[in-house]
Design a protein around this motif. Structure first.
Motif, PDB file in Angstrom:
ATOM      1  N   ALA A 404       0.829  -1.194   0.000  1.00  9.29           N
ATOM      2  CA  ALA A 404       0.000   0.000   0.000  1.00  9.29           C
ATOM      3  C   ALA A 404       0.869   1.252   0.000  1.00  9.29           C
ATOM      4  O   ALA A 404       1.947   1.281   0.581  1.00  9.29           O
ATOM      5  CB  ALA A 404      -0.905  -0.006   1.224  1.00  9.29           C
ATOM      6  N   GLN A 405       0.392   2.307  -0.665  1.00 13.45           N
ATOM      7  CA  GLN A 405       1.171   3.514  -0.794  1.00 13.45           C
ATOM      8  C   GLN A 405       1.588   4.047   0.563  1.00 13.45           C
ATOM      9  O   GLN A 405       0.820   4.050   1.521  1.00 13.45           O
ATOM     10  CB  GLN A 405       0.352   4.593  -1.516  1.00 13.45           C
ATOM     11  N   CYS A 610      11.903  -1.759  -3.839  1.00 16.35           N
ATOM     12  CA  CYS A 610      10.771  -0.845  -4.011  1.00 16.35           C
ATOM     13  C   CYS A 610      10.626  -0.430  -5.469  1.00 16.35           C
ATOM     14  O   CYS A 610       9.526  -0.467  -6.034  1.00 16.35           O
ATOM     15  CB  CYS A 610      10.959   0.385  -3.116  1.00 16.35           C
ATOM     16  N   LEU A 611      11.737  -0.055  -6.097  1.00 19.79           N
ATOM     17  CA  LEU A 611      11.678   0.376  -7.496  1.00 19.79           C
ATOM     18  C   LEU A 611      11.266  -0.762  -8.417  1.00 19.79           C
ATOM     19  O   LEU A 611      10.580  -0.545  -9.420  1.00 19.79           O
ATOM     20  CB  LEU A 611      13.038   0.932  -7.922  1.00 19.79           C
ATOM     21  N   ALA A 618       6.918   7.881  -7.186  1.00 20.38           N
ATOM     22  CA  ALA A 618       6.354   8.416  -5.940  1.00 20.38           C
ATOM     23  C   ALA A 618       6.226   7.342  -4.870  1.00 20.38           C
ATOM     24  O   ALA A 618       6.289   7.640  -3.672  1.00 20.38           O
ATOM     25  CB  ALA A 618       4.985   9.045  -6.216  1.00 20.38           C
ATOM     26  N   GLU A 619       6.036   6.095  -5.293  1.00 18.71           N
ATOM     27  CA  GLU A 619       5.889   5.017  -4.325  1.00 18.71           C
ATOM     28  C   GLU A 619       7.176   4.739  -3.570  1.00 18.71           C
ATOM     29  O   GLU A 619       7.158   4.066  -2.536  1.00 18.71           O
ATOM     30  CB  GLU A 619       5.411   3.746  -5.042  1.00 18.71           C
ATOM     31  N   CYS A 620       8.298   5.246  -4.065  1.00 22.64           N
ATOM     32  CA  CYS A 620       9.597   5.002  -3.425  1.00 22.64           C
ATOM     33  C   CYS A 620      10.240   6.287  -2.910  1.00 22.64           C
ATOM     34  O   CYS A 620      11.453   6.337  -2.683  1.00 22.64           O
ATOM     35  CB  CYS A 620      10.535   4.299  -4.401  1.00 22.64           C
ATOM     36  N   VAL A 621       9.435   7.326  -2.741  1.00 23.35           N
ATOM     37  CA  VAL A 621       9.941   8.574  -2.184  1.00 23.35           C
ATOM     38  C   VAL A 621      10.464   8.324  -0.773  1.00 23.35           C
ATOM     39  O   VAL A 621       9.905   7.541  -0.005  1.00 23.35           O
ATOM     40  CB  VAL A 621       8.828   9.643  -2.171  1.00 23.35           C
ATOM     41  N   VAL A 622      11.568   8.996  -0.431  1.00 25.30           N
ATOM     42  CA  VAL A 622      12.175   8.861   0.885  1.00 25.30           C
ATOM     43  C   VAL A 622      11.899  10.119   1.695  1.00 25.30           C
ATOM     44  O   VAL A 622      12.074  11.239   1.195  1.00 25.30           O
ATOM     45  CB  VAL A 622      13.695   8.629   0.773  1.00 25.30           C
TER      46      VAL A 622
END
Length: 703
Positions: A404-405, A610-611, A618-622
């Protein structure tokens, strides 16, 4: 009329003993609860010691029984039995697990599993984990579904060696048991010595090594020989019988496992393994010589005996099941263990009935000993070379896509809808064709170090400008390509003293540096600041370390390996290092902690995973941490009002869009794992690094 005295009793005929299978069942069940990290089972890994001792005991009785019955040991037949007993289920487990992880794991996650699966197939897993620097009690190894093959590898290596010892004894020892026992005792002494000595400098080498585990298998050998050849107390069937002593031994061994399998009595892992060997000998001897005791009767229960017969399959399957359950469920260890037990028993039962038993008991293979051995080895090698790599290296997207996001991804989505340009960029899909294997290895050059007698070995780039020396651990390593290119472009002289897991503060070494890496660390650091650095005539020393948080120094010890009082010792070591750099006529720049994808601590989440799973960046933004690591505070104090020391923050280079940190910038992946930035990204942004370095004023205003 007196009876004639004999030198020793006639060895008893070896026969099936259900209580020994019960011990296997006990060990297989307990290890499930240990691996599931159930509270109260934190030291129950010692049941593996029991497995080793029991294997040595049983195999010795079987082998010597064959020598008694046939007058010799047929090596081909022995190896064929081992192959038919062990290889089919092991190969099936490994291949099926690879297929399962093709569905569940992303390509970056599977890269490291290739070597582990291959080494498991050829029973060298323990040495592979040693080479990988794996820690059996840390989180990293828990990601591998092949971790448990280390102990099976130790046993299989022993199975290859032991019959050769028996054949040599039979040919040249004139079947004198005291000679066999003497050799075994000498080997035990050598193995125990290796265990004790290595445990002081490299605990995991001592834990995984065949040489440091051999004493446990040989302890079972010694017990078997002693009972067979020297015990005069026999029952009517000619079996060794110690009704009173056996009762005491059985209860002592069982109670010992209950006590020392917990943390009630604190001790090192090595000492616990040594003690568990003694407890195993007591339990085996007690149950074997006093089968009427409550302990032996419990172990001989039909249910326990049955689980013992399928314990090999249980051990093979329990760990992949735990790994999968932990990936899919956020549940306490007890829940994972309770779910694992029936699943493990079910798979082991199916394997035992339809795979293991037909191959082990089939009459058609009985006359083809060496061909069976050759075929078994060939199947393992083919699976390792032909099957595992294409399956585990597949670019297939896992069935279970990104979770989930995250909260950060949700915020990015909202900002994108509001017209935020950066957020809209992050809504772009993850680029296809990313070479995750190359990115994962993008760590910078190998070790660069020098000793006082050869300071020029540290030279990386020879230039006419200021002499810059880069010192540190793996975080310095990832900066080395950037500094190398800068030295060539800006004309300064560059030297480096960089060793992974080797901190720069003088007098301290990381416990994560083991074996050869620890030796390299000590060689590169001892005498560097007070002997090597003055010879380098350096102008600037750039000190780079992995960030250390509130538990600063928890993995640091002195050069002599002795514990130091932390975190105060870390602060003193930083101060002393800056003083030594100043005494050498140079200035010191301490690079503040560089953030990972989970802040400052050692993270477990894999940014490449994640990538590989994500649809958008955006799903892997830190999200950058709000605090700073404790080590930064010590750097600031050490710099103080000194004109010769300063700190440098490179996090704005890593995360230029704070408070949103992009996983990919200008087409380059930023983090190769949770704790390290890719060397290529830092090299691409070397001008930003140089600009910040110049701002310290230590380069004479060079641009």
């Amino acid at each position: 009329m007196s009876q004639p005295k004999t030198h020793r009793p006639v060895p008893p005929t070896w026969s099936y003993r259900p209580e020994l299978d019960g011990m296997r069942a006990f060990g297989a069940l307990v290890i499930i609860f240990f691996h599931a990290q159930v509270t109260g089972f934190s030291s129950s890994f010692i049941v593996l010691d029991m497995f080793f001792v029991l294997s040595g005991f049983v195999v010795t009785n079987v082998v010597l029984g064959e020598v008694d019955a046939k007058g010799r040991l047929r090596l081909g037949a022995y190896y064929a039995r081992r192959v038919r007993r062990l290889l089919p289920a092991a190969v099936a487990t490994i291949v099926l697990t690879c297929g399962l992880f093709l569905v569940l794991a992303s390509q970056p996650e599977r890269f490291e599993l290739v070597r582990q699966a291959q080494s498991a197939l050829v029973y060298l897993a323990n040495w592979q984990f040693i080479a990988d620097g794996a820690d059996y009690f840390a989180g990293d190894i828990r990601e591998s579904p092949f971790m448990h093959f280390w102990s099976l590898s130790v046993e299989e290596q022993y199975y290859i060696f032991f019959p050769l010892l028996v054949i040599a004894w039979y040919r040249w020892g004139r079947r004198r048991p005291e000679l066999l026992l003497g050799v075994v005792v000498l080997l035990i002494a050598a193995s125990v010595t290796a265990q004790v000595l290595l445990a002081r400098v490299d605990p995991m080498r001592a834990y995984f090594g065949t040489d440091t585990r051999l004493f446990q298998l040989l302890a079972g050998v010694a017990l078997a020989v002693a009972l067979r050849e020297y015990s005069r107390a026999r029952d009517d069937a000619g079996r060794v019988s110690w009704p009173r002593a056996g009762r005491v031994l059985a209860w002592s061994g069982a109670a010992g496992f209950l006590v020392f399998g917990t943390e009630l009595v604190p001790m090192t892992v090595s000492n616990r393994n040594l003690l568990a060997t003694v407890l195993s000998l007591a339990l085996i001897a007690g149950a074997y010589t006093a089968p009427s005791t409550p302990v032996a009767r419990f172990l001989a229960l039909p249910s326990m005996a049955y689980l013992g017969t399928i314990s090999y399959g249980m051990y093979l399957w329990h760990w992949p099941i735990i790994v999968v359950l932990e990936r899919m469920l956020e549940a306490p260890g007890l829940v994972v263990a309770v779910l694992t037990v029936p699943l493990t028993i079910g798979l082991a039962s199916v394997s035992h009935r339809f795979l293991e038993t037909p191959i082990r008991s089939g009459k058609r293979l009985d006359g083809f000993h060496w061909p069976v051995v050759g075929a078994g080895v060939a199947v393992s090698v083919v699976a390792a070379v032909v099957v595992v790599p294409p399956v585990m290296d597949s670019e297939r997207t896992p069935m279970v896509a990104a979770a989930a996001q995250s909260a950060a991804a949700s915020v990015v989505s909202e900002r994108a809808q509001a017209g935020d340009e950066l957020a809209q960029q992050l809504q772009r899909p993850v680029p296809r064709g990313l070479d995750f294997r190359a990115i994962g290895k993008d760590r910078g050059p190998a070790v660069t170090r020098c000793r006082p007698e050869d300071p020029e070995a540290c030279l990386v780039v020879d230039g006419d400008g200021p002499h810059v020396v880069l010192v540190g651990d793996s975080h310095a390593r990832m900066l080395t390509p950037a500094f190398t290119t800068l030295a060539r472009e800006r004309g300064f002289r560059l030297s480096a003293n960089v060793v992974p897991a080797c901190p720069w503060p003088h007098g301290l070494v990381s416990t994560k540096a083991r074996g050869a890496n620890r030796d390299r660390c000590l060689e590169s650091r001892q005498g560097f600041y007070n002997r090597t650095l003055p010879q380098l005539d350096a102008d600037l020393v750039v000190l780079v370390n992995a960030p250390r948080g509130t538990g600063v120094g928890e993995s640091l010890v002195g050069y002599d390996g002795e514990p130091v009082k932390l975190p105060q010792a870390f602060g003193r070591a930083v101060q002393r290092t800056v003083e030594l750099v100043e005494e050498a006529g140079a200035r010191a720049v301490m690079v503040k902690g560089m953030m990972g994808t989970e802040g400052w601590g050692a993270g477990r989440s894999d940014p490449l995973d994640c990538l590989a799973r994500a649809r958008t960046q955006a799903e892997c933004v830190v999200v950058p941490p709000q605090d700073r690591p404790l080590s930064d505070a010590y750097y600031k104090v050490a710099a103080g009002d000194r004109d010769s020391a300063a700190t440098l923050d490179l996090n704005p280079v890593i995360c230029p869009d704070h408070p949103t940190c992009r996983p990919i910038i200008d087409g380059q992946v930023v983090w190769r794992n949770a704790d390290h930035v890719t060397a290529t990204y830092l090299e691409q942004h070397r001008d930003d690094i140089w600009e910040r370095l110049v701002e310290t004023g230590f380069l004479g205003g060079r641009r």
